[in-house]
Design an enzyme around this catalytic site. Sequence first.
Site, PDB file in Angstrom:
ATOM      1  N   ASP A 242      64.064  28.553 -12.308  1.00 58.71           N
ATOM      2  CA  ASP A 242      64.618  29.516 -13.012  1.00 58.71           C
ATOM      3  C   ASP A 242      65.043  30.583 -11.822  1.00 58.71           C
ATOM      4  O   ASP A 242      64.319  30.404 -10.714  1.00 58.71           O
ATOM      5  CB  ASP A 242      63.809  30.441 -13.857  1.00 58.71           C
ATOM      6  CG  ASP A 242      64.378  31.543 -14.894  1.00 58.71           C
ATOM      7  OD1 ASP A 242      65.573  31.635 -14.827  1.00 58.71           O
ATOM      8  OD2 ASP A 242      63.579  32.242 -15.313  1.00 58.71           O
TER       9      ASP A 242
ATOM     10  N   ARG B 230      77.069  34.164  -9.955  1.00 61.76           N
ATOM     11  CA  ARG B 230      76.003  33.283 -10.365  1.00 61.76           C
ATOM     12  C   ARG B 230      76.220  32.041 -10.222  1.00 61.76           C
ATOM     13  O   ARG B 230      75.242  31.075  -9.939  1.00 61.76           O
ATOM     14  CB  ARG B 230      75.909  33.643 -12.074  1.00 61.76           C
ATOM     15  CG  ARG B 230      75.514  35.028 -12.536  1.00 61.76           C
ATOM     16  CD  ARG B 230      75.515  35.313 -14.122  1.00 61.76           C
ATOM     17  NE  ARG B 230      74.525  34.245 -14.405  1.00 61.76           N
ATOM     18  CZ  ARG B 230      73.228  34.059 -14.732  1.00 61.76           C
ATOM     19  NH1 ARG B 230      72.581  35.225 -14.267  1.00 61.76           N
ATOM     20  NH2 ARG B 230      72.519  33.142 -15.180  1.00 61.76           N
TER      21      ARG B 230
ATOM     22  N   GLU C 185      69.425  27.007 -25.879  1.00 58.76           N
ATOM     23  CA  GLU C 185      69.671  28.580 -25.907  1.00 58.76           C
ATOM     24  C   GLU C 185      70.829  28.765 -24.841  1.00 58.76           C
ATOM     25  O   GLU C 185      71.778  29.577 -25.117  1.00 58.76           O
ATOM     26  CB  GLU C 185      68.561  29.435 -25.743  1.00 58.76           C
ATOM     27  CG  GLU C 185      67.710  29.327 -26.976  1.00 58.76           C
ATOM     28  CD  GLU C 185      66.777  28.298 -27.062  1.00 58.76           C
ATOM     29  OE1 GLU C 185      66.556  27.340 -26.008  1.00 58.76           O
ATOM     30  OE2 GLU C 185      66.059  28.060 -28.087  1.00 58.76           O
ATOM     31  N   ASN C 186      70.746  28.311 -23.598  1.00 60.89           N
ATOM     32  CA  ASN C 186      71.664  28.445 -22.507  1.00 60.89           C
ATOM     33  C   ASN C 186      73.066  27.784 -23.039  1.00 60.89           C
ATOM     34  O   ASN C 186      74.027  28.487 -22.719  1.00 60.89           O
ATOM     35  CB  ASN C 186      71.136  27.696 -21.242  1.00 60.89           C
ATOM     36  CG  ASN C 186      69.859  28.197 -20.702  1.00 60.89           C
ATOM     37  OD1 ASN C 186      69.230  27.366 -19.905  1.00 60.89           O
ATOM     38  ND2 ASN C 186      69.403  29.215 -20.693  1.00 60.89           N
TER      39      ASN C 186
ATOM     40  N   ARG D 104      56.554  33.074 -19.130  1.00 52.47           N
ATOM     41  CA  ARG D 104      57.008  32.426 -20.437  1.00 52.47           C
ATOM     42  C   ARG D 104      57.549  30.973 -20.220  1.00 52.47           C
ATOM     43  O   ARG D 104      57.834  30.816 -19.135  1.00 52.47           O
ATOM     44  CB  ARG D 104      58.011  33.349 -21.444  1.00 52.47           C
ATOM     45  CG  ARG D 104      59.104  33.546 -20.364  1.00 52.47           C
ATOM     46  CD  ARG D 104      60.327  34.336 -21.400  1.00 52.47           C
ATOM     47  NE  ARG D 104      61.569  34.581 -20.527  1.00 52.47           N
ATOM     48  CZ  ARG D 104      61.731  35.976 -20.015  1.00 52.47           C
ATOM     49  NH1 ARG D 104      60.875  37.051 -20.026  1.00 52.47           N
ATOM     50  NH2 ARG D 104      62.936  35.982 -19.215  1.00 52.47           N
TER      51      ARG D 104
ATOM     52  N   SER E 298      59.726  29.436 -22.632  1.00 49.77           N
ATOM     53  CA  SER E 298      61.351  29.464 -22.941  1.00 49.77           C
ATOM     54  C   SER E 298      61.576  28.092 -23.641  1.00 49.77           C
ATOM     55  O   SER E 298      62.425  27.252 -23.136  1.00 49.77           O
ATOM     56  CB  SER E 298      62.175  29.775 -21.664  1.00 49.77           C
ATOM     57  OG  SER E 298      62.001  30.934 -21.071  1.00 49.77           O
TER      58      SER E 298
ATOM     59  N   GLU F  75      48.441  22.617 -17.011  1.00 49.13           N
ATOM     60  CA  GLU F  75      48.019  23.819 -16.381  1.00 49.13           C
ATOM     61  C   GLU F  75      49.376  24.512 -15.866  1.00 49.13           C
ATOM     62  O   GLU F  75      50.340  23.816 -15.811  1.00 49.13           O
ATOM     63  CB  GLU F  75      47.455  23.402 -14.889  1.00 49.13           C
ATOM     64  CG  GLU F  75      46.073  22.756 -15.211  1.00 49.13           C
ATOM     65  CD  GLU F  75      44.850  23.615 -15.815  1.00 49.13           C
ATOM     66  OE1 GLU F  75      45.112  24.860 -15.449  1.00 49.13           O
ATOM     67  OE2 GLU F  75      44.109  22.998 -16.566  1.00 49.13           O
TER      68      GLU F  75
HETATM   69  C1  IPE Z   1      64.918  28.564 -18.835  1.00 41.59           C
HETATM   70  O1  IPE Z   1      65.419  29.637 -18.128  1.00 41.59           O
HETATM   71  C2  IPE Z   1      65.722  27.592 -19.060  1.00 41.59           C
HETATM   72  C3  IPE Z   1      66.098  26.493 -17.888  1.00 41.59           C
HETATM   73  C4  IPE Z   1      65.539  26.826 -16.602  1.00 41.59           C
HETATM   74  C5  IPE Z   1      67.049  25.456 -17.840  1.00 41.59           C
HETATM   75  P1  IPE Z   1      66.126  30.750 -18.871  1.00 41.59           P
HETATM   76  O2  IPE Z   1      66.652  31.562 -17.960  1.00 41.59           O
HETATM   77  O3  IPE Z   1      67.090  30.305 -19.721  1.00 41.59           O
HETATM   78  O4  IPE Z   1      65.139  31.515 -19.710  1.00 41.59           O
HETATM   79  P2  IPE Z   1      64.754  33.105 -20.362  1.00 41.59           P
HETATM   80  O5  IPE Z   1      65.951  33.521 -20.981  1.00 41.59           O
HETATM   81  O6  IPE Z   1      64.827  33.921 -19.038  1.00 41.59           O
HETATM   82  O7  IPE Z   1      63.459  32.974 -21.281  1.00 41.59           O
HETATM   83  C1  IPE Z   2      68.105  28.997 -14.223  1.00 43.75           C
HETATM   84  O1  IPE Z   2      68.961  30.228 -13.690  1.00 43.75           O
HETATM   85  C2  IPE Z   2      69.384  27.713 -14.384  1.00 43.75           C
HETATM   86  C3  IPE Z   2      69.515  27.829 -15.763  1.00 43.75           C
HETATM   87  C4  IPE Z   2      69.140  28.495 -16.630  1.00 43.75           C
HETATM   88  C5  IPE Z   2      70.825  26.982 -16.307  1.00 43.75           C
HETATM   89  P1  IPE Z   2      69.188  31.320 -14.600  1.00 43.75           P
HETATM   90  O2  IPE Z   2      70.715  31.147 -14.540  1.00 43.75           O
HETATM   91  O3  IPE Z   2      68.383  31.376 -15.566  1.00 43.75           O
HETATM   92  O4  IPE Z   2      69.077  32.592 -13.344  1.00 43.75           O
HETATM   93  P2  IPE Z   2      68.528  33.990 -13.709  1.00 43.75           P
HETATM   94  O5  IPE Z   2      67.225  33.975 -14.562  1.00 43.75           O
HETATM   95  O6  IPE Z   2      69.783  34.392 -14.392  1.00 43.75           O
HETATM   96  O7  IPE Z   2      68.101  34.619 -12.396  1.00 43.75           O
HETATM   97 MG    MG Z   3      66.758  32.672 -15.921  1.00 47.20          MG
END
Ligand code: IPE
Ligand code: IPE
Ligand code: MG
Length: 254
Positions: free
Chosen positions: A27, A40, A74-75, A202, A204, A215
Amino acid sequence: MTGENADNSNHVLEIPEGLRHLAIIMDGNGRWANSRGLRRTRGHKEGAGTVRRITTLCAEAGLEELTLYALSVENYVKRPRHEVEFLLALLKRFVIRERATIMDNNIQFRTLGRTEEFPRSVRHELEKLRDLSSTNDGMTLRLALNYGGRSEIADAAKCIALDVKEGRLAVEDVDEQTIQDRLYDPLMPDVDLLVRTAGELRVSNFLLWQISYGEIFVCDTYWPDFGNKDMTQAMLNYGSRNRKFGGLVRPVDA
Ligand code: IPE
Ligand code: IPE
Ligand code: MG
């Protein structure tokens, strides 16, 4: 451009005893980019480089199983379309470009999740690398793609319902193993250590079934900056844990 924190000089990682399966929630790509005034998508691109470095580091160290959360269900539906398309294109490019990394390191490559919903050309490259690396017997690398822990359990429940309906399974015989046998990758062992980068406390929707006694280690580093130092810290931290699985710690409590 990759972070100061990532001391990626020649470094051999020591895998602590009992750590067979490491799972990582990668993340912070967006925040890494935002903090530099970049888009991004640039963060995702840098993040792909981290996947290559960490995969190599773990394989060289002799880790057995590495599972990386690359895209959640969800992404896939909630992120802007252009971001999802960028991620799919990046994935396809990664799978093509890193073929040598996978083969040179004797890594078996697999995916976890509803990749059947991906465009054909992406699926094709994923399947090609999976097949090519299927007889490698070093580390198993799984990318969780369009993955959801709840979807995985729901899909397993659907299989069980069908097996019962068609007379292959008796209701009285349904137990934990029945569910395990119908997960996306039934042979994947439970997670020993779950690492999350970028600070969120979390899960997720990641590997809900498999982390039951895992752990958890969270660090603040954004994924593009995640490097040897963070990994070493995670390993040392894991090494100091007393895993009890609901029992007592021996010899202290004996
Ligand atoms: C979890 O990260 C999913 C991945 C790393 C692929 P997210 O950025 O989607 O999680 P939330 O929305 O902060 O919970
Ligand atoms: C994790 O990075 C990668 C994916 C979820 C695809 P994010 O895109 O969630 O990055 P943040 O949480 O917005 O910084
Ligand atoms: Mg994220």
